[in-house]
Write a protein that holds these residues in place. Structure first.
Motif, short mmCIF file in Angstrom:
data_model
loop_
_atom_site.label_atom_id
_atom_site.label_comp_id
_atom_site.label_asym_id
_atom_site.label_seq_id
_atom_site.Cartn_x
_atom_site.Cartn_y
_atom_site.Cartn_z
N ILE A 162 0.58 7.08 11.09
CA ILE A 162 0.81 6.77 9.51
C ILE A 162 0.76 5.95 8.78
O ILE A 162 1.95 5.82 9.26
CB ILE A 162 1.47 8.28 9.22
CG1 ILE A 162 1.01 9.82 9.84
CG2 ILE A 162 1.66 8.79 7.60
CD1 ILE A 162 -0.36 10.25 9.11
N ALA A 163 0.50 5.88 7.56
CA ALA A 163 1.13 4.19 6.76
C ALA A 163 0.81 3.03 7.62
O ALA A 163 0.84 2.35 6.94
CB ALA A 163 2.40 4.15 6.49
N ARG A 164 0.33 3.12 8.50
CA ARG A 164 -0.55 2.05 9.55
C ARG A 164 -1.36 1.37 8.77
O ARG A 164 -3.04 1.89 8.92
CB ARG A 164 -0.11 2.19 11.51
CG ARG A 164 -0.32 0.94 11.55
CD ARG A 164 -1.11 1.20 13.78
NE ARG A 164 -1.00 0.23 14.65
CZ ARG A 164 -0.96 0.16 15.54
NH1 ARG A 164 -1.14 0.95 16.40
NH2 ARG A 164 -0.97 -0.66 16.20
N LEU A 165 -1.24 0.11 8.19
CA LEU A 165 -2.60 -0.31 7.02
C LEU A 165 -2.64 -2.11 7.66
O LEU A 165 -3.22 -2.35 6.20
CB LEU A 165 -2.42 0.08 6.24
CG LEU A 165 -2.59 1.79 5.82
CD1 LEU A 165 -1.82 2.58 4.34
CD2 LEU A 165 -3.71 2.17 6.12
N ASP A 166 -1.74 -2.04 7.77
CA ASP A 166 -1.11 -3.57 8.02
C ASP A 166 -2.85 -4.74 7.74
O ASP A 166 -2.87 -4.90 7.84
CB ASP A 166 -0.37 -4.04 9.08
CG ASP A 166 -0.51 -4.02 10.65
OD1 ASP A 166 -1.23 -2.31 10.50
OD2 ASP A 166 -0.52 -4.27 11.36
N LEU A 167 -3.87 -4.32 8.68
CA LEU A 167 -4.81 -5.12 9.30
C LEU A 167 -5.99 -4.62 8.00
O LEU A 167 -6.47 -5.40 7.63
CB LEU A 167 -5.30 -4.48 10.01
CG LEU A 167 -5.04 -4.96 11.82
CD1 LEU A 167 -5.49 -4.38 12.85
CD2 LEU A 167 -4.18 -6.54 12.10
N ALA A 168 -5.60 -3.57 7.80
CA ALA A 168 -6.65 -3.32 6.24
C ALA A 168 -6.41 -4.32 4.94
O ALA A 168 -7.06 -4.47 4.20
CB ALA A 168 -6.31 -1.68 5.98
N LYS A 185 8.07 5.15 6.27
CA LYS A 185 7.88 4.45 6.27
C LYS A 185 7.35 3.94 4.92
O LYS A 185 6.63 3.14 4.48
CB LYS A 185 6.54 4.35 7.11
CG LYS A 185 6.24 4.44 8.63
CD LYS A 185 4.99 5.00 9.04
CE LYS A 185 5.22 4.94 10.58
NZ LYS A 185 4.27 4.63 11.28
N GLY A 186 7.62 4.58 3.96
CA GLY A 186 7.66 4.60 1.95
C GLY A 186 6.45 4.77 1.39
O GLY A 186 6.29 4.53 0.50
N ILE A 219 1.21 -1.12 0.05
CA ILE A 219 0.54 0.02 -0.33
C ILE A 219 1.04 0.99 -0.03
O ILE A 219 1.71 1.15 1.14
CB ILE A 219 -1.12 -0.15 1.65
CG1 ILE A 219 -1.40 -1.35 1.58
CG2 ILE A 219 -1.46 1.72 1.36
CD1 ILE A 219 -2.69 -1.58 -0.23
N VAL A 220 0.91 1.90 -1.19
CA VAL A 220 1.34 3.02 -1.31
C VAL A 220 0.79 4.73 -0.82
O VAL A 220 1.76 5.46 -0.84
CB VAL A 220 2.60 3.06 -2.33
CG1 VAL A 220 3.35 2.02 -2.43
CG2 VAL A 220 1.40 3.52 -3.55
N LEU A 250 1.51 18.69 10.13
CA LEU A 250 1.31 17.80 8.77
C LEU A 250 2.89 17.62 8.45
O LEU A 250 3.21 16.43 7.84
CB LEU A 250 0.57 19.02 7.46
CG LEU A 250 0.63 18.26 6.53
CD1 LEU A 250 0.13 17.10 5.95
CD2 LEU A 250 0.56 19.17 5.06
N LEU A 251 4.30 18.43 9.00
CA LEU A 251 4.75 18.16 8.75
C LEU A 251 5.90 16.50 9.46
O LEU A 251 6.86 16.21 8.78
CB LEU A 251 5.87 19.61 8.83
CG LEU A 251 6.42 20.75 8.44
CD1 LEU A 251 6.42 21.64 8.61
CD2 LEU A 251 6.73 20.03 6.69
N GLU A 252 4.84 16.40 10.70
CA GLU A 252 5.41 15.78 10.69
C GLU A 252 5.16 14.11 10.05
O GLU A 252 5.20 12.96 9.99
CB GLU A 252 5.14 15.27 12.08
CG GLU A 252 5.78 16.82 13.50
CD GLU A 252 5.20 16.92 14.73
OE1 GLU A 252 5.60 17.26 15.53
OE2 GLU A 252 3.92 16.94 14.73
N ASN A 253 3.53 14.71 9.97
CA ASN A 253 2.74 13.67 9.09
C ASN A 253 3.77 13.04 7.52
O ASN A 253 3.97 12.18 7.40
CB ASN A 253 2.14 13.36 8.93
CG ASN A 253 0.55 13.98 9.94
OD1 ASN A 253 0.69 13.50 11.16
ND2 ASN A 253 -0.91 14.33 9.55
N ALA A 254 3.67 14.44 7.54
CA ALA A 254 4.98 13.60 6.29
C ALA A 254 6.11 13.29 6.31
O ALA A 254 6.30 11.98 5.40
CB ALA A 254 4.99 14.58 5.13
#
Length: 248
Positions: free
Chosen positions: A201-207, A31-32, A3-4, A21-25
């Protein structure tokens, strides 16, 4: 499955999130991720920013930390007529509109009411995706809503936060049913961390695991490549984003 794109994230502007937003980016880059959608809560949500905040997103650079930034919002579904709390002028300035049920804005009602609201918001043409539909407080006719979403090219979000078990408790079984039925119907799926802190951010493993469980075709998962996501925006009638030419 890779997932990108993370299509559902919040900054401290939402009033109950804790990162910029800067911290999220920066977290997205580590995390790729290739694209980050910033989707703070729309004005009706308690603590959310004024509508000028969304109108002014045009000043946000298209790339932060080498991650493409999509200017978006998580709107609120307001009523059974399918109204949302984004001014039509604001919509023209945004790339991505999610809408969701939130208890402080739309008090849980009957399954029929929730279904009517979702059908009408899809048919309005104003939203690109339906957020965290697994919330058991807002039960709805899954087959009817997902069939309508397919007809109107509205994406169905698999929300990773809902699958963790502590947010919108009871969502896991509902999300499973949505993924299973959505596979049968052939809807487009999107994936959102619903991060309210940069570490998520990018924590999408369960999805991703749920989509893999039902062997959903990657062509139907718009976050599985930058091309699929950006082409979905074109399908939705959005203008090409010139700065993202190399990502199409």
């Amino acid at each position: 499955m890779q997932i990108v794109v993370d299509t559902h994230t919040h900054t401290l502007a939402s009033g109950h999130a804790y990162s910029t937003l800067l911290e999220n980016a920066a977290a997205a880059q580590r995390k790729g991720l290739k694209i980050l959608c910033t989707t703070d809560h729309a004005p009706t949500m308690p603590g959310a920013p004024h509508y000028w905040f969304f109108n002014n997103q045009r000043i946000i650079p298209r790339f932060l930390n080498d991650v493409g930034i999509i200017r978006g919002v998580e709107a609120n579904t307001l009523n059974t007529q399918g109204d949302i709390d984004i001014h039509p002028q604001t919509e023209q300035l945004l790339d991505w509109v999610i809408t969701s049920f939130h208890e402080p804005v739309f008090a849980p009602a009957s399954e029929a009411d929730h279904t009517e609201a979702l059908l009408n918001v899809i048919k309005s043409g104003r939203v690109d995706a339906l957020g965290h539909l697994g919330n058991p407080n807002f039960g709805f006719d899954i087959e009817a809503v997902l069939t309508c979403a397919k007809e109107h090219n509205v994406a169905i979000e698999i929300n990773n936060s809902s699958l963790l078990g502590h947010s919108r408790a009871g969502s896991i079984e509902c999300c499973d049913a949505i993924a299973r039925i959505g596979k049968e119907i052939g809807v487009y799926f999107t994936t959102g961390s619903d991060a309210h802190f940069c570490a998520d951010i990018a924590r999408l493993d369960l999805a991703a695991a749920l989509l893999e469980k039902y062997q959903i075709d990657e062509e139907k998962i718009i976050t599985s490549s930058t091309q699929r996501f950006l082409n979905f925006l074109l399908l939705r009638g959005k203008d090409p984003i010139e700065e993202f030419a190399d990502l199409y």
